[in-house]
Design an enzyme around this catalytic site. Structure first.
Site, short mmCIF file in Angstrom:
data_model
loop_
_atom_site.label_atom_id
_atom_site.label_comp_id
_atom_site.label_asym_id
_atom_site.label_seq_id
_atom_site.Cartn_x
_atom_site.Cartn_y
_atom_site.Cartn_z
N SER A 15 6.58 63.83 61.71
CA SER A 15 7.77 64.52 61.19
C SER A 15 8.52 65.28 62.29
O SER A 15 7.93 65.99 63.10
CB SER A 15 7.37 65.51 60.10
OG SER A 15 8.51 66.25 59.71
N LYS A 16 9.84 65.14 62.26
CA LYS A 16 10.69 65.86 63.22
C LYS A 16 11.16 67.20 62.63
O LYS A 16 11.87 67.96 63.29
CB LYS A 16 11.94 65.02 63.54
CG LYS A 16 11.63 63.72 64.25
CD LYS A 16 11.99 63.82 65.73
CE LYS A 16 11.84 62.51 66.47
NZ LYS A 16 10.49 62.27 66.96
N LYS A 66 7.73 63.70 46.68
CA LYS A 66 9.02 64.20 46.16
C LYS A 66 9.04 64.26 44.62
O LYS A 66 9.66 65.15 44.04
CB LYS A 66 10.17 63.35 46.68
CG LYS A 66 10.39 63.53 48.18
CD LYS A 66 11.58 62.74 48.68
CE LYS A 66 11.68 62.89 50.20
NZ LYS A 66 12.86 62.23 50.74
N ALA A 128 17.14 50.36 44.51
CA ALA A 128 17.29 51.17 43.30
C ALA A 128 16.03 51.98 43.03
O ALA A 128 15.71 52.29 41.89
CB ALA A 128 17.63 50.27 42.11
N GLY A 130 13.43 55.41 44.52
CA GLY A 130 13.60 56.85 44.64
C GLY A 130 14.67 57.24 45.65
O GLY A 130 15.47 58.17 45.40
N ARG A 152 16.84 43.83 44.07
CA ARG A 152 16.05 42.63 43.79
C ARG A 152 15.74 42.55 42.28
O ARG A 152 15.91 41.51 41.67
CB ARG A 152 14.76 42.73 44.62
CG ARG A 152 13.87 41.56 44.59
CD ARG A 152 12.75 41.76 45.58
NE ARG A 152 11.97 42.98 45.29
CZ ARG A 152 10.94 43.40 46.02
NH1 ARG A 152 10.56 42.72 47.08
NH2 ARG A 152 10.30 44.51 45.70
#
Ligand code: ATR
Length: 275
Positions: A15-16, A66, A128, A130, A152
């Site tokens: 992670s940045k 999330k 389509a 998250g 898809r």
């Protein structure tokens, strides 16, 4: 005592966010500490609670937590409710507040750093899941002429389009029946690039004056960006700017101070033009 924040994810070592927030803190003179937490896959809530109990004031949340962050919150913004996902949490005496700055981060990068005003433009959103859900509302708030979601699995794209139909002109399509040609903006929100898969997008969705945006960050010239480059797309971008801009929104939400972003976006953006 220094105010504490962190990013939580799994994996997290890449992670940045700690680097970005340390830079924001230095440049705005804010006395904060920002770390990285590895969340166990079955123990997200426990790590959040102990961080908060130890005096932590806020978290950024990344893959795969999330949705769990949205569920854990006591208060959710409209963006979080629509996306079903949160990427920032704030703790205060009332409880846990959830926000989702991914979409606004993407829009700010496109409009301010890349100079493409979205009002009246044609946007093709690829995927389509998250990631796509999180950007729908901020896109539609910019009043594009049209937003087409291609996926898809057509049914998933249809469901997303129905969910936000009240917010603007939005439709869904499969890869073989995308309406019209030459979109001003084509955004890859599918996870195909993470697995290195090519997408069956027809060349005519891209345009010389348009922008192709890969939401994944740091993957270089992905199959999607290569396709866009081969089709003659004028400009290519990856999610580096989106990452910095969503971080800036989180920082402002927590601290009430808005950091400058343009220089950091330039530093973190890899050269992507096919050459
Ligand atoms: P994320 O949270 O990253 O969006 P997700 O919710 O699992 O992940 O969604 C992944 C998205 O990428 C979906 O739109 C998926 O398409 P389906 O709904 O048809 O599964 C899309 N995707 C993943 N791999 C793909 C591939 N090889 N080709 C086309 N689309 C792909």
């Amino acid at each position: 005592m220094t105010d504490r924040y962190a990013v939580i994810g799994n994996p997290i070592s890449h992670s940045k966010s700690p680097l970005i927030h340390a830079r924001f803190a230095r440049e705005t003179g804010q006395d904060i500490e920002y770390g990285a937490l590895l969340g166990p896959l079955d123990g997200f809530a426990a790590v959040v609670r102990s961080f908060r109990a130890a005096g932590g004031l806020g978290l950024n949340v990344t893959v795969p937590f999330k949705l769990a962050a949205c569920e854990l919150a006591d208060f959710r913004s409209e963006r979080v409710r629509l996306a079903g996902a949160a990427n920032a949490l704030k703790f205060d005496l009332q409880g846990i507040h959830a926000e989702n700055f991914d979409g606004i981060g993407l829009v700010n990068d496109i409009e301010h750093n890349l100079g493409l005003a979205l009002r009246g433009k044609r946007i093709l959103l690829v995927g389509a899941g998250g990631a796509a859900r999180g950007v729908l509302l901020p896109f539609l708030e910019r009043e594009p002429a049209e937003l087409v979601i291609v996926n898809r699995t057509l049914r998933t794209a249809e469901q997303l389009a129905e969910m936000v139909a009240a917010y603007g002109k939005v439709s869904s399509a499969g890869y073989s029946d995308i309406p019209g040609e030459r979109f001003d903006l084509v955004v890859n929100a599918s996870s195909a690039s993470l697995s290195g898969d090519a997408l069956p997008l027809p060349q005519n969705v891209f345009s010389r004056s348009g922008l192709a945006y890969e939401m994944a960050y740091g993957k270089g010239l992905t199959p999607f960006l290569r396709l866009a480059a081969d089709a003659g797309t004028g400009r290519l971008a990856d999610g580096a700017g989106m990452l910095v801009e969503q971080a800036a929104e989180s920082f402002f939400w927590w601290r009430g101070v808005r950091p400058a972003t343009a220089e950091l976006v330039r530093e973190l953006s890899l050269p992507l033009q096919a050459g």
